[in-house]
Design a protein around this motif. Structure first.
Motif, PDB file in Angstrom:
ATOM      1  N   ARG A 256       0.723  -1.186   0.016  1.00  0.00           N
ATOM      2  CA  ARG A 256       0.015  -0.055   0.187  1.00  0.00           C
ATOM      3  C   ARG A 256       0.719   1.298  -0.077  1.00  0.00           C
ATOM      4  N   ILE A 257       0.707   2.116  -0.816  1.00  0.00           N
ATOM      5  CA  ILE A 257       1.405   3.465  -1.132  1.00  0.00           C
ATOM      6  C   ILE A 257       0.743   4.607  -0.617  1.00  0.00           C
ATOM      7  N   ARG A 258       1.071   5.487   0.427  1.00  0.00           N
ATOM      8  CA  ARG A 258       0.404   6.358   1.049  1.00  0.00           C
ATOM      9  C   ARG A 258       1.154   7.753   1.140  1.00  0.00           C
ATOM     10  N   PRO A 259       0.650   8.752   0.462  1.00  0.00           N
ATOM     11  CA  PRO A 259       1.179  10.143   0.813  1.00  0.00           C
ATOM     12  C   PRO A 259       1.422  10.302   2.283  1.00  0.00           C
ATOM     13  N   VAL A 260       2.361  10.828   2.858  1.00  0.00           N
ATOM     14  CA  VAL A 260       2.516  11.207   4.166  1.00  0.00           C
ATOM     15  C   VAL A 260       1.739  12.068   4.614  1.00  0.00           C
ATOM     16  N   ARG A 261       1.186  13.187   3.793  1.00  0.00           N
ATOM     17  CA  ARG A 261       0.119  13.849   4.052  1.00  0.00           C
ATOM     18  C   ARG A 261      -0.907  14.263   3.015  1.00  0.00           C
ATOM     19  N   PRO A 262      -1.967  14.274   3.270  1.00  0.00           N
ATOM     20  CA  PRO A 262      -2.713  14.169   4.577  1.00  0.00           C
ATOM     21  C   PRO A 262      -2.900  12.580   4.976  1.00  0.00           C
ATOM     22  N   ALA A 263      -2.784  12.160   6.208  1.00  0.00           N
ATOM     23  CA  ALA A 263      -3.220  10.979   6.520  1.00  0.00           C
ATOM     24  C   ALA A 263      -4.402  10.181   5.970  1.00  0.00           C
ATOM     25  N   CYS A 387      12.924  15.813  -8.516  1.00  0.00           N
ATOM     26  CA  CYS A 387      13.176  15.384  -7.380  1.00  0.00           C
ATOM     27  C   CYS A 387      13.545  16.652  -6.485  1.00  0.00           C
ATOM     28  N   GLY A 388      13.259  16.560  -5.244  1.00  0.00           N
ATOM     29  CA  GLY A 388      13.405  17.548  -4.127  1.00  0.00           C
ATOM     30  C   GLY A 388      13.032  17.194  -2.560  1.00  0.00           C
ATOM     31  N   ALA A 389      12.956  18.291  -1.766  1.00  0.00           N
ATOM     32  CA  ALA A 389      12.548  17.997  -0.439  1.00  0.00           C
ATOM     33  C   ALA A 389      11.071  18.346  -0.339  1.00  0.00           C
ATOM     34  N   GLU A 390      10.194  18.412  -1.389  1.00  0.00           N
ATOM     35  CA  GLU A 390       8.895  18.835  -1.122  1.00  0.00           C
ATOM     36  C   GLU A 390       8.286  17.662  -0.384  1.00  0.00           C
ATOM     37  N   PRO A 391       7.322  17.988   0.745  1.00  0.00           N
ATOM     38  CA  PRO A 391       6.658  17.268   1.260  1.00  0.00           C
ATOM     39  C   PRO A 391       5.757  16.057   0.439  1.00  0.00           C
ATOM     40  N   ALA A 392       5.205  16.594  -0.503  1.00  0.00           N
ATOM     41  CA  ALA A 392       4.328  16.070  -1.658  1.00  0.00           C
ATOM     42  C   ALA A 392       4.967  14.772  -2.344  1.00  0.00           C
ATOM     43  N   GLN A 393       6.373  14.751  -2.366  1.00  0.00           N
ATOM     44  CA  GLN A 393       7.219  13.521  -2.897  1.00  0.00           C
ATOM     45  C   GLN A 393       7.367  12.419  -1.741  1.00  0.00           C
TER      46      GLN A 393
END
Length: 407
Positions: A256-263, A387-393
């Protein structure tokens, strides 16, 4: 914290308890609004603003909120475990201020380490069951037979009408030429001694209060430091377990692959929101909604193919980054999987040494998958971007133990 194996009995601090609650909420896949609705269906009051507030804190919420949240998350069968953990921790840490509190006590906000938790009010009760809010107001009864007013003095009125307490009276000097009564000096000393003895308990009590307050402060500071250190060690241990590249067994693994935010959202199938592209693409949607199953298939080197199994037709398709057309940069499942096609292969690598999660890097490039514009709402598309430090990645990947791969 591993949200697939929550064990309330193992929690040792308020920080660990709150981390477990956040993991429970994330595992449920429910939004705050859905939790509020499910709680109302069960007769509980669980405003979504309150849930958001308590999950941001590191202190224990009221027990009624804990119970309502656990029930709303579908953990009714394990409610006793959660309330048991709360009871065990409640009297060793401050209770979160999630509602009106009694400000009449000099000890408000602190709990007695020897007290018993009162789950009906969210406070701690003393060993005898009485809430520890009593202060020395001077209105308690004395130990004698009188009702007492908090001042323990002799108030007898002598036959001569003098109501001055006997131990405070001055012994008059003898008249000129008269002899000093044989025991006058002893009486004077006895009066002074009696006065000192009456005052000394107050001094001793005051000193004991100061010493006790200092000791309590040191204990609380020590407990807080210990809890923080334990939480830090647990976080460091979790990070140390996270490999540089996700290790997938040779036969592949369901995941299962989940974005960290939002939960509560998962990477699954959906539609491009503008309507310019009609085929299914990868979007973030609530994990509780139906969708394709995800299978990770190891490829050459440290690369992985991400496959989806259609929920009805049971056919497999490889997630493919589109390099042209109206859906350029979006990701769609394609049945023609190719083992050497960069657009279908990903390096699932650790996001950073100091944060949980993985980055989905396109094979042999500096391009990664992220949620478009960092959006947090359901339905937002996954897109290819530098690629970067964006939370969306940042994504969480949950490997699901299962012996059989896709048919």
């Amino acid at each position: 914290m591993d949200d697939d194996s929550l064990h309330p009995a193992d929690l040792r601090s308020a920080e660990e308890f709150m981390a477990a609650l956040r993991a429970l909420k994330a595992r449920s896949g429910l939004t705050l609004r859905q939790l509020e609705s499910r709680a109302a269906d069960r007769g509980d009051v669980l405003p979504r603003s309150t849930v958001a507030d308590i999950l941001r804190k590191q202190t224990l919420p009221r027990p009624d909120l804990v119970a309502a949240l656990v029930r709303a998350c579908g953990e009714q069968d394990r409610l006793a475990e959660w309330t048991g953990a709360w009871k065990r921790l409640a009297c060793a840490v401050p209770i979160a201020d999630t509602g009106p509190t009694d400000t009449g006590s000099a000890h408000a906000g602190l709990t007695d380490v020897n007290a018993n938790p009162d789950t009906s009010t969210g406070t701690c009760a003393g060993p005898d069951g009485e809430t520890d809010t009593d202060t020395d107001s001077g209105s308690g009864s004395g130990s004698g037979s009188g009702s007492g007013s908090g001042t323990d003095v002799d108030s007898d009125v002598d036959s001569d009408g003098d109501s001055t307490p006997s131990h405070e009276r001055q012994i008059p000097p003898p008249a000129a030429g008269s002899a000093l009564p044989p025991h006058a000096g002893q009486a004077a000393k006895a009066g002074l001694a009696k006065s000192w003895l009456r005052r000394r308990p107050l001094v001793l009590v005051g000193a004991a209060v100061l010493v006790g307050a200092a000791a309590t402060g040191l204990l609380l500071a020590g407990d807080l430091t210990t809890s923080q250190s334990r939480a830090t060690r647990a976080t460091d241990a979790a990070r140390a377990r996270l490999p540089e590249v996700l290790a997938v067994r040779s036969a592949g693994s369901w995941a299962r692959i989940r974005p960290v935010r939002p939960a509560g959202l998962c990477l699954t199938a959906g539609r491009e929101r503008s309507g310019r592209y009609r085929s299914e693409v990868a979007v973030q949607r609530p994990c509780t909604e139906p969708g394709p199953r995800t299978f990770l298939q190891p490829a050459a080197g440290d690369l992985t193919a991400i496959k989806w199994e259609h929920p009805v037709e049971k056919v497999m398709g490889c997630l493919t980054i589109l390099d042209s057309g109206p859906a350029q940069g979006l990701v769609e499942p394609q049945e023609n999987c190719q083992s050497d096609k960069d657009a279908q292969l990903f390096r699932i690598e650790r996001y950073s040494p100091t944060a949980q999660g993985y980055r989905l890097r396109r094979a042999r490039t500096d391009l990664c998958l992220g949620i478009r514009d960092g959006a947090t709402e359901a339905g937002a598309e996954a897109v290819q971007e530098p690629c970067g430090a964006e939370p969306a990645q940042r994504f969480l990947v949950d490997l699901i133990p299962q012996t059989n791969g896709p048919d």
